[in-house]
Scaffold this active site. Structure first.
Site, mmCIF file in Angstrom:
data_model
loop_
_atom_site.group_PDB
_atom_site.id
_atom_site.type_symbol
_atom_site.label_atom_id
_atom_site.label_comp_id
_atom_site.label_asym_id
_atom_site.label_seq_id
_atom_site.Cartn_x
_atom_site.Cartn_y
_atom_site.Cartn_z
ATOM 1 N N LYS A 104 0.777 -1.361 0.070
ATOM 2 C CA LYS A 104 0.204 -0.089 0.110
ATOM 3 C C LYS A 104 0.907 1.248 -0.083
ATOM 4 O O LYS A 104 1.546 1.522 0.883
ATOM 5 C CB LYS A 104 -0.738 -0.061 1.229
ATOM 6 N N LYS A 130 -2.257 -1.583 -3.936
ATOM 7 C CA LYS A 130 -2.997 -0.289 -3.676
ATOM 8 C C LYS A 130 -2.242 0.776 -3.744
ATOM 9 O O LYS A 130 -1.257 1.071 -3.055
ATOM 10 C CB LYS A 130 -4.110 -0.347 -2.283
#
Length: 334
Positions: free
Chosen positions: A204, A258
């Protein structure tokens, strides 16, 4: 260098395989279906059925009753799972995010209601404190504003257990604290939740694409500083592989990259390196860009939406979390 593809024109005419519908379909290397989609959904703890999110056109915060309807619709569209994210009343937020541990809170209520309504639809729960903290960070902070790793992990373990007890199929730690996957896996095993899966937000990035999401969950104005001390540096690729390797070793069943579209290279590297289900998250900023450009007539919104979703499959994603899931699922079913 000798080409691995020695075909020559005109013996080979690649356009032969592009001439019409049936041959294009037959020779497609990747296919997008509703079963590739995970519906990204924001739920709220008020009475109003649907509250529009200003920075995300056509997206709404749903109350429990509407979330139940959405779960039934996901089942009818053959969308296999829903990822839920909370918008809670600011009066329930504090410095420590204790509301995240409330077994009678919004997320446990939504989990139970959705599983009762559509037991065949998987429920994925975000494990992080940012929707619950008054400062908007994903964990506990010290007097200098630094997010504390181990103390935060202790709370995340408790949050994951609350979600598992409510019936969540998958807990998805999105905080990026070191060691939290192993701690959560150990706690789930000890509590008898051996079949509860962990989807780790393993790669992320500290991205500028999250702004509309923070608007949707109500943390945009509260956030103090940035999240660069715990989310990954967008300049780094090898670091993502180290993060993923550690989370797999600690017990992650699936891993996530992400944001999605700006990090397709990471999706490819992770899926090829580890051969583990790799989920791409088409985040709020990606959604907002497509919706805004489409509204101005600059792009064909439906075509670009489907093209981006297919690109995740081509990069190696096993599934895509997306705010487009409902509409894309309708188009794919049609």
């Amino acid at each position: 260098m000798t080409s691995p593809f020695p075909q020559q024109f005109p013996t080979t005419r690649l356009r032969r395989l592009r001439q019409n519908g049936w041959i294009r379909s037959l020779t497609s290397e990747n296919v997008l279906t509703p079963s590739d989609l995970i519906w990204s959904m924001v739920v709220h703890d008020g009475d109003e059925a649907r509250i529009p999110v200003g920075s995300m056109p056509d997206l709404y915060r749903l109350n429990v009753s509407e979330a139940v309807k959405a779960a039934r619709k996901a089942s009818s569209l053959n969308i296999p799972a829903i990822a839920i994210f909370p918008h809670i009343n600011p009066s329930r937020k504090d410095e420590t995010g204790r509301e995240a541990l409330n077994p009678d809170g919004l997320i446990p209520d939504v989990i139970k209601a959705m599983k009762d309504a559509a037991p065949d639809v998987g429920i994925i729960c975000d494990v992080a404190l940012d929707p619950y903290t008054s400062h908007g960070h994903d964990g506990l902070i010290d007097s200098e504003g630094y997010v504390l790793n181990d103390e935060t992990s202790e709370m995340l373990v408790q949050q994951a257990i609350v979600q598992a007890e409510a019936g969540a199929d998958v807990v998805a730690p999105s905080d990026m604290m070191d060691g939290r996957i192993g701690a959560i896996r150990k706690a789930l095993e000890a509590a008898g939740h051996t079949n509860t899966m962990i989807l780790s937000y393993a790669a992320k990035y500290a991205s500028g694409f999250y702004g509309p999401y923070r608007d949707a969950i109500g943390s945009a104005t509260a956030l103090k500083g940035d999240k660069k001390t715990y989310q990954q540096n967008p300049a780094n690729s090898d670091e993502a592989l180290r993060e993923v390797a550690m989370d797999i070793a600690e017990g992650a069943d699936m891993v996530m990259v992400k944001p999605g579209l700006p990090y397709l290279d990471i999706v490819r590297r992770v899926s090829e390196t580890f051969a583990i289900p790799t989920i791409a998250f088409q985040v709020s900023g990606e959604y907002a860009q497509i919706k805004a450009a489409s509204a101005r007539g600059w792009i064909d919104g439906d075509r670009v939406m489907m093209e981006t979703l297919l690109s995740f499959k081509r990069a190696g994603a096993a599934g895509i979390i997306t705010y487009f899931a409902e509409y894309a699922g309708e188009l794919l079913n049609d």
